[in-house]
Every structure is written in structure tokens, then in C-alpha cells.
Write a protein that holds these residues in place. Structure first.
Motif, PDB file in Angstrom:
ATOM      1  N   GLN A   1       2.525 -10.671 -40.754  1.00  0.00           N
ATOM      2  CA  GLN A   1       1.259 -10.203 -40.472  1.00  0.00           C
ATOM      3  C   GLN A   1       0.381  -9.181 -40.590  1.00  0.00           C
ATOM      4  OE1 GLN A   1      -0.338 -12.390 -36.390  1.00  0.00           O
ATOM      5  NE2 GLN A   1      -0.502 -10.405 -35.657  1.00  0.00           N
ATOM      6  N   ILE A   2      -0.446  -8.141 -40.853  1.00  0.00           N
ATOM      7  CA  ILE A   2      -0.885  -7.510 -40.942  1.00  0.00           C
ATOM      8  C   ILE A   2      -2.253  -7.147 -40.415  1.00  0.00           C
ATOM      9  CG2 ILE A   2      -1.303  -4.801 -42.490  1.00  0.00           C
ATOM     10  CD1 ILE A   2       0.437  -6.108 -44.539  1.00  0.00           C
ATOM     11  N   VAL A   3      -2.526  -6.463 -39.418  1.00  0.00           N
ATOM     12  CA  VAL A   3      -4.302  -6.015 -39.353  1.00  0.00           C
ATOM     13  C   VAL A   3      -4.451  -4.453 -39.716  1.00  0.00           C
ATOM     14  CG1 VAL A   3      -5.449  -6.250 -37.184  1.00  0.00           C
ATOM     15  CG2 VAL A   3      -3.818  -7.861 -37.146  1.00  0.00           C
TER      16      VAL A   3
ATOM     17  N   TRP B   1       1.851  -4.100 -37.767  1.00  0.00           N
ATOM     18  CA  TRP B   1       2.391  -5.692 -38.283  1.00  0.00           C
ATOM     19  C   TRP B   1       3.952  -6.460 -36.977  1.00  0.00           C
ATOM     20  CZ3 TRP B   1       4.893  -5.493 -43.908  1.00  0.00           C
ATOM     21  CH2 TRP B   1       4.463  -4.591 -44.630  1.00  0.00           C
TER      22      TRP B   1
END
Lengths: 312, 238
Positions: free
Chosen positions: A127-129, A137
Motif C-alpha cells: 500500500q501507499i499513503v 508504504w
């Protein structure tokens, strides 16, 4: 996969099928294995500042062996992504020896982050925020993290070694360019393709539409390689098709769940002495010294060490 | 933030390094400075254990070499926010990732109106949040207490909980450089009433400061390989 989370295993028991995989398998376009076609992709999503917004779940091709011609390494003679690692002869031998005799040292087996670009080729995605200053990540595998700072800071001194390295990024148009230094010596795959701690990586992330990112990494390792190599991949938005049952009927859709690797880790006790581990050869799991692992009795899947002894 | 909400981003850390050892008022011990603890309710600053639970806690204290954090395990919530390591908050309107230096822990805090995930426990719980004015209120459930997995403790002194633990965190940025972190713990199997901690977090302002790595398990493994298998935390030497 070694170091697989016990908690995730429990979670998977609740799922009707494997968690969201690379939709359609390696390199295959479009729909998921379940035959549900991916919805058409919209334009690249953007932040309030107008930059591409990479926030979300992503997955690349699974690369357990990047040296088999399918690892995305560009062949400089043909320009095709079917190349091999341009190892110096002594590192070629070292990689072969690692594959044969030192699988215990595989970073995943010790719940260590795999490094860059290795981490992009892991099976379950990440995931990336993204906010204005940072891309945070998180990986499913070993629950690894990575922070890419976007504020033009300087790198940490080379004497600091990090499993994920020190990553600093900037935007060139719609392409995110990330420079990573300070990585420990590690592996480029799960098959013993070792690299030195002199590795330097420049990655380019170019979003093509809301669900697709073209990925390219220029990998320099003057200790192990005769020349730099370029590794390519296509990152696809994860969790659109093949969504695990636990998320299927939730209006908010797929989420990547916690991976508890250190907590569930038993691979290090299962690896045999001849493989570099604790266990007596031929007696898996019998010879771990007290405290080597604070492990519960095996239940569920037990250890899942790639290259370890056969599972019962 | 562009959405008008308070900006919680930054790299934060607790200054009271004795909290990880003991969140109740405590005198100094080997490697641990004296501290007044962080429990603001009840007023005596102590965890309101049920009688049987207090006995279990004392037993945990005797066996505190088994502190899960000393074994590199996930600290759980709220402890992960006051172990002596920095963490960074990356914030979007619907989704926050908190990235901790301690063994690459990270938490997802969802602000998208989603409900708790049914049927799955996590070491660091399941976090769903909403804004209450300028305070981020995070509801944390699904906290693991499976004895075969070494359940989390509140500190290295054996203060513990059951799987009925429900934590409500309140994050309030009180200035550029400070965040007030409150957490209320409810667990009718272990405590006679809910109790609340309040921890002051400080923002790292050092130029070039960033989250690095503490891959604790590799040190633990090395000790085991050197025959010091039953490796112990310094607190146990006390």
C-alpha cells in the motif's frame, strides 16, 4: 513464502480464496482469476496540489527469481525485459553458492524487509499513503514499511545501513523519481541473487491511468555487477478483482491487513544446520536452542520456509 | 490540511522514556528512570485491576523477561505510541498510515466510515476513526490476546489485558511541536472500570531527522546463535 504471518494465515482461513493477487496472474492483462473483469480505468488520480496521487494498494509481478529471463531485467542488446543480472564472475559464484548452501540467510525468513527494488516483486503487494511531504508504504510480506521523503533533504551518511535503504523522491512532471542509498547487502529475489551494500537505486514511477504505474529501476552495484542494470515492471492497482471474502461485501472494499511475521516466525528453528540454521539435520525443529524462538506449538500452516525442510 | 482538518503529520516521540518500562508511578530501577506514570484516571494513577487480574499482573511482573516487546513482538495499542522510538504520521482525508521505527510496525487508521473488520484479531488492533472537532478519535478493537501468540502488554512490567480490550484514542495537536495523546482502556474481564492515560508527544525538529530502522529480531537471533538463547532485557537484571 517464508516468514508468512500467522495472523494473516488465520485471516486467510476466513477467505474463500487467496487474497487479492496480481490480477490475472503475471503479466496477463485485465480481469481476475475469478473471471470478473476489472472495471475500466479512469485517468490518473491527483492530489490537491495536482501531483499524481499514488495512494492505494498496488501489486507487481511476483519475482521469485529475477535471473530466469522473466525478472524484468532489460537486455541491453535487444531492449527486451528478458535479461540477466550482469554479475561479475565471483558474484555469480557467490549467488550460486547462496542458492545452494545459504537459503537460511534469505531475508524474508528472518522477517526482514527485502530492500529496493526486491520489495516491488513480492507476491502479495503493498500500500501507499501519500501526503504532501511523504509517501508511506506498507507491505503485506513481513509487514515491511518504506518512507519516501519528498522535501529535497539529503541522504543519511553511507555508514548507516538500512534494509530498505534511504529513499528521497522528487517529481519530474508526472514521474516520481526516487533515489535510494544506504541499503544493506541483501537479495534481489528469493533465489539467492545476492548484492553488496554498495547498491544504489534510482526508480521511476510513471502513472499511466488510475490503475497502472510503469516502473523502472536503475540498479547500480559496482561491487557485484559489471555494469548497471535496469529492472522494469508494471504495477497494478490491487484489491479490485479477486477481493477476499472478508472485504467483498464491505462498501469500503479491500484493505491490506496486519502481517505479524516476527510474532509467528518459526522458520529459523526449522532450518537445518547444514542450511545454516538451528535444527539438527533430518530432525526439523528439534534443535532450536531455548529462546531462539518463543514459538507456540505448530498449528495451522506451521513454518513456511522456502528452502527449509518439508512441512508435515 | 486541504480538507480543513488538523494536520497531524510529522515525526513524533515520547520524551518520558520510563513509560515503556512502567506506565504506573514508579521509583527508579536499573536502566529505568523514576516516573510519575501517565494514568490520569483513576486519580491515584494506577490501573483499576479486578482482584484476580492484579494477581496475574504480579505474576507477569515476576516473569517480565517475557515482555513481548523485549522479544521484538508488536507492542500493541496504546504501547506502540510510547515505546522509545519515533513514528511518523502520513495523513490523507480518508486514510492515515502511522509508520513506527520499532520493527517496521505500521498502523492503518481509516476515516472512510468503515466498520471494524469482523472475526480477525490483530496485534495492533483494528483502527477506525472520526474527527471530534480538532481531535482525531480512533476506535481500536480486535486486539489479540491469544496466549499461544504472546499477547501484548501495556509496558514491560506485565500490565496486561484480555481480548475484550477496547481502546479509544484521542489525538490532539496542541501546538506546532506537541501532540496530546489520550487513550481510554475498557476491558471488563480484567479491569473494574475504564481507565485513561495521557501522553505528551514531541515533534522531532532536528534537521534531516527521519524514521530509520530497528529490526530487533536480527539481534535476538544473533544472541540465540551465540548460545545466549534465553536473551533477556536489561530490566530483568534488576
Amino acid at each position: 513464502m517464508a516468514g508468512f504471518a500467522l495472523v494473516l494465515l488465520l485471516a486467510q482461513l476466513l477467505f474463500s480464496q487467496a487474497p487479492a493477487q496480481n490480477p490475472g496472474g503475471q503479466g496477463a492483462p485485465g480481469g481476475g482469476r475469478g473471471g470478473v473483469p476489472a472495471p475500466p480505468a479512469g485517468p490518473v488520480r491527483r492530489t490537491a496540489e495536482g501531483k499524481p496521487d499514488l495512494t492505494g494498494y498496488w501489486i507487481g509481478a511476483t519475482k521469485t527469481n529475477i535471473n530466469n529471463g522473466r525478472g524484468g531485467i532489460i537486455n541491453p542488446d535487444t531492449g527486451m525485459p528478458d535479461g540477466k543480472i550482469p554479475y561479475k564472475p565471483e558474484w555469480e559464484a557467490k549467488a550460486a553458492d547462496t542458492a545452494k548452501n545459504h537459503m537460511f540467510d534469505e531475508p524474508y525468513a528472518h522477517c526482514l524487509p527485502a530492500g529496493i527494488p526486491t520489495n516491488l516483486g513480492l507476491q502479495f503487494g503493498f500500500q501507499i499513503v501519500q501526503d504532501k511531504n511523504t509517501l508511506a508504504w506498507g507491505w503485506d510480506t513481513v509487514g515491511a514499511t518504506r518512507l519516501i521523503y519528498l522535501d529535497n533533504r539529503k541522504h543519511v551518511p553511507d555508514s548507516i545501513k538500512l534494509y530498505q535503504g534511504d529513499s528521497i523522491g522528487h517529481w519530474e512532471g508526472d514521474t516520481l523519481v526516487v533515489d535510494t542509498t544506504s541499503q544493506t547487502a541483501g537479495w534481489w529475489d528469493a533465489s539467492g541473487a545476492v548484492h553488496s551494500d554498495a547498491v544504489h537505486v534510482v526508480e521511476k514511477f510513471t502513472p499511466k491511468d488510475e490503475n497502472t504505474i510503469a516502473y523502472e529501476a536503475l540498479v547500480e552495484d559496482p561491487v557485484a555487477l559489471t555494469r548497471p542494470m535496469t529492472v522494469t515492471d508494471t504495477l497494478r492497482r490491487n484489491g479490485i478483482t479477486n477481493v477476499p471474502l472478508a472485504f467483498k461485501n464491505r462498501p469500503t472494499g479491500y484493505e491490506q491487513t496486519e502481517t505479524a511475521c516476527v510474532e509467528g516466525e518459526r522458520d529459523t528453528a526449522l532450518y537445518t544446520e547444514s542450511g545454516g540454521g538451528f535444527a539438527k539435520d533430518g530432525v526439523p525443529g528439534q534443535a532450536a536452542p531455548p529462546g531462539a524462538v518463543s514459538s507456540p506449538p505448530p498449528r495451522g500452516g506451521g513454518g513456511r520456509g522456502r528452502g527449509g525442510p518439508p512441512q508435515q | 490540511m486541504p480538507d480543513g482538518k488538523p494536520d497531524l503529520t510529522g515525526i513524533w516521540q515520547v520524551l518520558d522514556l520510563s513509560l515503556d518500562a512502567n506506565i504506573e508511578p514508579h521509583t527508579a530501577s536499573w536502566g529505568v528512570h523514576a516516573g510519575q506514570g501517565v494514568i490520569i484516571d483513576p486519580p491515584d494513577g494506577k490501573i483499576p485491576y479486578l482482584p484476580a487480574s492484579l494477581a496475574k499482573r504480579q505474576e507477569n511482573y515476576k516473569n517480565r523477561a517475557k515482555d513481548p516487546v523485549a522479544h521484538c513482538y508488536k507492542p500493541g495499542v496504546p504501547r506502540i505510541n510510547y515505546v522509545p522510538f519515533p513514528f511518523q504520521i502520513t495523513q490523507t482525508p480518508a486514510w492515515i498510515q502511522v509508520t513506527y521505527e520499532f520493527v517496521h510496525n505500521h498502523r492503518n487508521i481509516y476515516l472512510n466510515g468503515s466498520t471494524h473488520l469482523p472475526g480477525i484479531d490483530f496485534f495492533n488492533g483494528d483502527s477506525r476513526a472520526k474527527w471530534d472537532g480538532d481531535t482525531l478519535v480512533v476506535d481500536v478493537t480486535n486486539l489479540n490476546d491469544d496466549p499461544s501468540l504472546v499477547p501484548t502488554w501495556f509496558d514491560a512490567s506485565g500490565n496486561y489485558h484480555s481480548d475484550a480490550l477496547h481502546v479509544v484514542e484521542r489525538w490532539t495537536r496542541t501546538s506546532m511541536d506537541n501532540m496530546t495523546y489520550r487513550a481510554t482502556m475498557e476491558d471488563p474481564k480484567v479491569f473494574s472500570r475504564p481507565w485513561t492515560i495521557e501522553v505528551l508527544l514531541y515533534r522531532h525538529k532536528e534537521p534531516n531527522f527521519r524514521i530509520l530502522e530497528y529490526e530487533c529480531q536480527i539481534f535476538k537471533e544473533k544472541l540465540a546463535r551465540e548460545g545466549k538463547g534465553n536473551f533477556l532485557r536489561i530490566v530483568e537484571a534488576n
